[in-house]
Design an enzyme around this catalytic site. Structure first.
Site, PDB file in Angstrom:
ATOM      1  CE1 TYR A 187      -3.828  -2.102   5.431  1.00  0.00           C
ATOM      2  CE2 TYR A 187      -3.065   0.118   4.910  1.00  0.00           C
ATOM      3  CZ  TYR A 187      -3.562  -1.111   4.505  1.00  0.00           C
ATOM      4  OH  TYR A 187      -3.774  -1.351   3.164  1.00  0.00           O
ATOM      5  CB  SER A 189      -0.877   0.002   1.261  1.00  0.00           C
ATOM      6  OG  SER A 189      -1.488   1.259   1.462  1.00  0.00           O
TER       7      SER A 189
END
Length: 212
Positions: free
Chosen positions: A165, A152
């Site tokens: 995350y 990501s």
């Protein structure tokens, strides 16, 4: 501007997609099948996987759904064995399963921390452990072999409340660079994608109003 692939350049290849019940995993599985690959879709939600397989078959492709929790190492290994016996060993693995749960670090949502670590890191490693022998065997036979991990932009961006995350995604991005050193010399291609916000279920898991 790059040209969109057409035809069936992936004919004869066996592709495995984790996190394939929705979002990028589902559409990627359908696209790989459109390009000629035999596709195995992995995720926990069997009914969603069956829908992906139905879409692939309706378009003339071939797919198999295996309901697997990638955090369960033995289950992932059993799936890899089933792929090998049913389709042949995989030579393209899209390691895509993941979850995004956003909160401030001082909220101490340790269960959510662990869930992200279990799926985004341990689940990713379980898929690598189960399917890497498939990839190295394909490469040794002179065939294409691809491992693609989903990271990501959060791996490198500083985003408040994304600490856990982002940490899991930074692990994936750096792991990919390190694996490329070891596996590149064996002719296994290792890549990562680092998407921004994508219209999938993932943002729906964010309950923090600031992060949303």
């Amino acid at each position: 501007m790059s040209a969109l692939l057409t035809g069936t350049p992936l004919a004869g290849r066996v592709a495995v997609v984790s996190g394939a019940s929705s979002g990028m995993g589902a559409v990627t599985a359908e696209r790989l099948a459109e390009l000629g690959a035999l596709v195995v879709v992995l995720a926990r939600r069997k009914e969603r996987l069956d829908g992906v397989v139905k879409n692939i078959e309706a378009a003339g492709g071939t797919a198999l759904a295996l309901a697997v929790d990638v955090t369960d190492r033995e289950a992932v290994q059993a799936a890899a064995d089933q792929v090998a016996s049913g389709f042949g060993k995989a030579d393209l693995v899209f390691n895509n399963a993941g979850v995004q749960l956003i909160s401030g670090i001082e909220e101490l949502k340790v269960d959510e921390w662990q869930r992200q670590i279990d799926l985004n890191i341990t689940g990713l490693m379980n898929v690598i452990a189960a399917f890497l022998p498939h990839l190295t065997e394909a490469a040794a036979a002179g065939k294409p072999a691809d491992l693609i991990n989903t990271s990501s932009i959060a791996a490198t961006r500083i985003l408040e409340k994304f600490s856990i995350y982002s940490g899991t995604k930074a692990y994936i991005s750096h792991l990919t660079r390190l694996l490329r050193v070891e596996l590149g010399r064996k002719m296994v291609r290792v890549a990562t994608i680092e998407p921004g916000m994508v219209d999938t279920e993932l943002p729906d898991h964010v309950t923090d109003p600031d992060a949303s």
